[in-house]
Design a protein around this motif. Structure first.
Motif, PDB file in Angstrom:
ATOM      1  N   SER A  72       0.833  -1.206   0.000  1.00 10.95           N
ATOM      2  CA  SER A  72       0.000   0.000   0.000  1.00 10.95           C
ATOM      3  C   SER A  72       0.862   1.248   0.000  1.00 10.95           C
ATOM      4  O   SER A  72       1.905   1.303   0.664  1.00 10.95           O
ATOM      5  CB  SER A  72      -0.924   0.025   1.221  1.00 10.95           C
ATOM      6  OG  SER A  72      -1.842  -1.033   1.194  1.00 10.95           O
ATOM      7  N   ILE A  74       0.175   5.255   0.861  1.00  9.69           N
ATOM      8  CA  ILE A  74      -0.832   6.080   1.520  1.00  9.69           C
ATOM      9  C   ILE A  74      -0.358   7.529   1.594  1.00  9.69           C
ATOM     10  O   ILE A  74       0.746   7.804   2.059  1.00  9.69           O
ATOM     11  CB  ILE A  74      -1.129   5.559   2.946  1.00  9.69           C
ATOM     12  CG1 ILE A  74      -1.594   4.100   2.902  1.00  9.69           C
ATOM     13  CG2 ILE A  74      -2.172   6.434   3.630  1.00  9.69           C
ATOM     14  CD1 ILE A  74      -1.721   3.468   4.280  1.00  9.69           C
ATOM     15  N   GLN A  99      -7.166  10.150   4.539  1.00  9.10           N
ATOM     16  CA  GLN A  99      -6.104   9.503   3.790  1.00  9.10           C
ATOM     17  C   GLN A  99      -6.601   8.826   2.530  1.00  9.10           C
ATOM     18  O   GLN A  99      -7.759   8.402   2.435  1.00  9.10           O
ATOM     19  CB  GLN A  99      -5.354   8.504   4.664  1.00  9.10           C
ATOM     20  CG  GLN A  99      -6.148   7.327   5.167  1.00  9.10           C
ATOM     21  CD  GLN A  99      -5.327   6.444   6.098  1.00  9.10           C
ATOM     22  OE1 GLN A  99      -4.659   6.936   7.014  1.00  9.10           O
ATOM     23  NE2 GLN A  99      -5.375   5.136   5.860  1.00  9.10           N
ATOM     24  N   GLN A 101      -5.536   5.700   0.181  1.00 10.31           N
ATOM     25  CA  GLN A 101      -4.713   4.493   0.183  1.00 10.31           C
ATOM     26  C   GLN A 101      -4.882   3.738  -1.136  1.00 10.31           C
ATOM     27  O   GLN A 101      -5.987   3.367  -1.533  1.00 10.31           O
ATOM     28  CB  GLN A 101      -5.093   3.573   1.348  1.00 10.31           C
ATOM     29  CG  GLN A 101      -4.295   2.278   1.396  1.00 10.31           C
ATOM     30  CD  GLN A 101      -4.706   1.390   2.553  1.00 10.31           C
ATOM     31  OE1 GLN A 101      -5.667   1.690   3.259  1.00 10.31           O
ATOM     32  NE2 GLN A 101      -3.985   0.306   2.759  1.00 10.31           N
ATOM     33  N   ILE A 103      -3.942   0.264  -2.697  1.00  7.27           N
ATOM     34  CA  ILE A 103      -3.541  -1.048  -2.221  1.00  7.27           C
ATOM     35  C   ILE A 103      -3.460  -2.040  -3.388  1.00  7.27           C
ATOM     36  O   ILE A 103      -4.350  -2.074  -4.258  1.00  7.27           O
ATOM     37  CB  ILE A 103      -4.514  -1.555  -1.136  1.00  7.27           C
ATOM     38  CG1 ILE A 103      -4.067  -2.905  -0.590  1.00  7.27           C
ATOM     39  CG2 ILE A 103      -5.942  -1.592  -1.625  1.00  7.27           C
ATOM     40  CD1 ILE A 103      -4.833  -3.348   0.648  1.00  7.27           C
ATOM     41  N   ARG A 278       5.276  -1.015   8.397  1.00  7.20           N
ATOM     42  CA  ARG A 278       4.914   0.378   8.128  1.00  7.20           C
ATOM     43  C   ARG A 278       6.143   1.270   8.220  1.00  7.20           C
ATOM     44  O   ARG A 278       6.905   1.209   9.185  1.00  7.20           O
ATOM     45  CB  ARG A 278       3.856   0.864   9.123  1.00  7.20           C
ATOM     46  CG  ARG A 278       2.552   0.090   9.096  1.00  7.20           C
ATOM     47  CD  ARG A 278       1.583   0.592  10.161  1.00  7.20           C
ATOM     48  NE  ARG A 278       1.253   1.999   9.973  1.00  7.20           N
ATOM     49  CZ  ARG A 278       0.501   2.706  10.817  1.00  7.20           C
ATOM     50  NH1 ARG A 278       0.009   2.127  11.907  1.00  7.20           N
ATOM     51  NH2 ARG A 278       0.235   3.978  10.577  1.00  7.20           N
TER      52      ARG A 278
END
Length: 361
Positions: A72, A74, A99, A101, A103, A278
């Protein structure tokens, strides 16, 4: 429910290290902006009555999930609007994160998009205990610089505030499918000024109450102000635990005070697990509009120890004695010689003439 503390020993060492890193202090109302950015932790103190403060930022995150085999990208923005409501200890706060995103499902070679608020909440924060409320107990030592700057155990005693608020899920939010429109959040925030340059903030929150997947989280933030107080740095540890999502995060950043009402900042961080992995960074700023005015208190409502302390019964008598010993207050005015001084001057002048009239053989 997955446990926050079920990660490897190496992560536990990282967590322990946070307590060894030296960690900025924030008081109640100040003349200089007091922002919660660039971290996510919340100060125990309010911004001050009639102070309006906006804290905004842009961020990017790369998020990969090894089990789901997804990637992803973002982009998003976050905003916090703070207002000192009714009195110094109370703050009204809106927090929002929007946000976008993108994906990718690698197993199926498919792409999808999610775009909405991942955070949309409104709440009140109230300071219930302030260790610096009594200025007499916190006076600086006028004879020792070291005494004012060294660590003292009494500095561990934190300011404490309580927070209560609500989360709002509006419309078909892809981040919270099937959740009710309103859920609730409670939090305890503490703040300890370890030294004039170091501060420790903790937040313990129970979020999304009344949903099927309530969330327990904690945040520990350590901040340090440089010798030039316009610059400061922080390191922060965050743990999140719920059936929907659990994670362990660490982040750090730097903030610069451009003006007394304007601050810019940068932050970056990562997760300590791979479900998902992340990596993120962001930039932002905070701006304050100050409409604060000190409230006037009638003298009959003030306590005896305010405005210089209680009045001694014999205070006026002491002043009269001092007045006699110190003079009438006209000592600095040249009024000419007194009668006694004139007599002395005449005698001295006669003696001088007498000596000068004698004949020396």
């Amino acid at each position: 429910m997955n446990s926050l503390f079920a990660y490897s020993k190496s992560y536990q060492y990282v967590f322990a290290l946070l307590f060894l890193i030296p960690l900025i202090g924030i008081s109640q109302y100040t003349d200089v902006i007091n922002s919660n950015r660039p971290g996510v932790s919340v100060s125990a103190y309010a911004v001050g009555k009639n102070v309006v403060q906006a804290e905004m930022g842009l961020f990017y995150e790369q998020r990969d999930h090894t089990i789901l085999n997804t990637e992803s990208n973002i982009w998003g923005t976050d905003v916090s609007l703070r207002y000192g409501l009714l009195f110094e200890r109370l703050e009204l706060n809106y927090e929002g994160t929007f946000q976008d995103q993108k994906i990718t499902f690698l197993n199926f070679d498919l792409e999808g998009k999610r775009r909405d608020f991942s955070r949309n909440r409104l709440g009140l924060k109230y300071l219930i205990y302030d260790p610096f409320k009594n200025p007499e107990a916190n006076k600086p030592n006028l004879y020792s610089w070291r005494a004012n700057h060294k660590f003292q155990f009494k500095n561990l005693l934190p300011a404490v505030s309580l927070y209560g608020g609500a989360n709002f899920v509006l419309g078909d939010n892809p981040f919270y499918i099937g959740e009710p429109t309103i859920s609730y959040r409670g939090m305890i925030a503490t703040q300890s000024r370890l030294t004039p340059r170091f501060v420790l903030i903790t937040n313990t929150a129970y979020d999304r109450i009344s949903t099927d997947d309530p969330e327990l989280s904690y945040t520990i933030s350590l901040s340090h102000a440089f010798r030039n107080p316009k610059w400061s740095v922080f390191v922060e540890h965050q743990g999140i635990d719920s059936d929907r999502y659990s994670d362990v995060l660490i982040r750090g950043g730097i903030a610069h005070l451009l003006k007394e009402n304007l601050q810019f900042d940068f932050n970056m961080g990562a997760s300590l697990k791979n479900t998902p992995t992340r990596i993120f960074f962001g930039i932002g700023g905070s701006y304050r509009m100050d409409f604060h005015k000190d409230s006037l208190k009638p003298i009959e409502d003030q306590e005896a120890d305010q405005n210089g302390g209680a009045i001694d019964k014999k205070a006026m008598k002491k002043k009269k004695k001092d007045k006699k010993s110190k003079g009438s207050g006209a000592e600095d005015v040249n009024l000419g010689p007194s009668k006694k001084q004139l007599k002395k001057l005449k005698k001295a002048e006669k003696k001088k003439k007498k000596e000068s009239s004698e004949i020396d053989f």
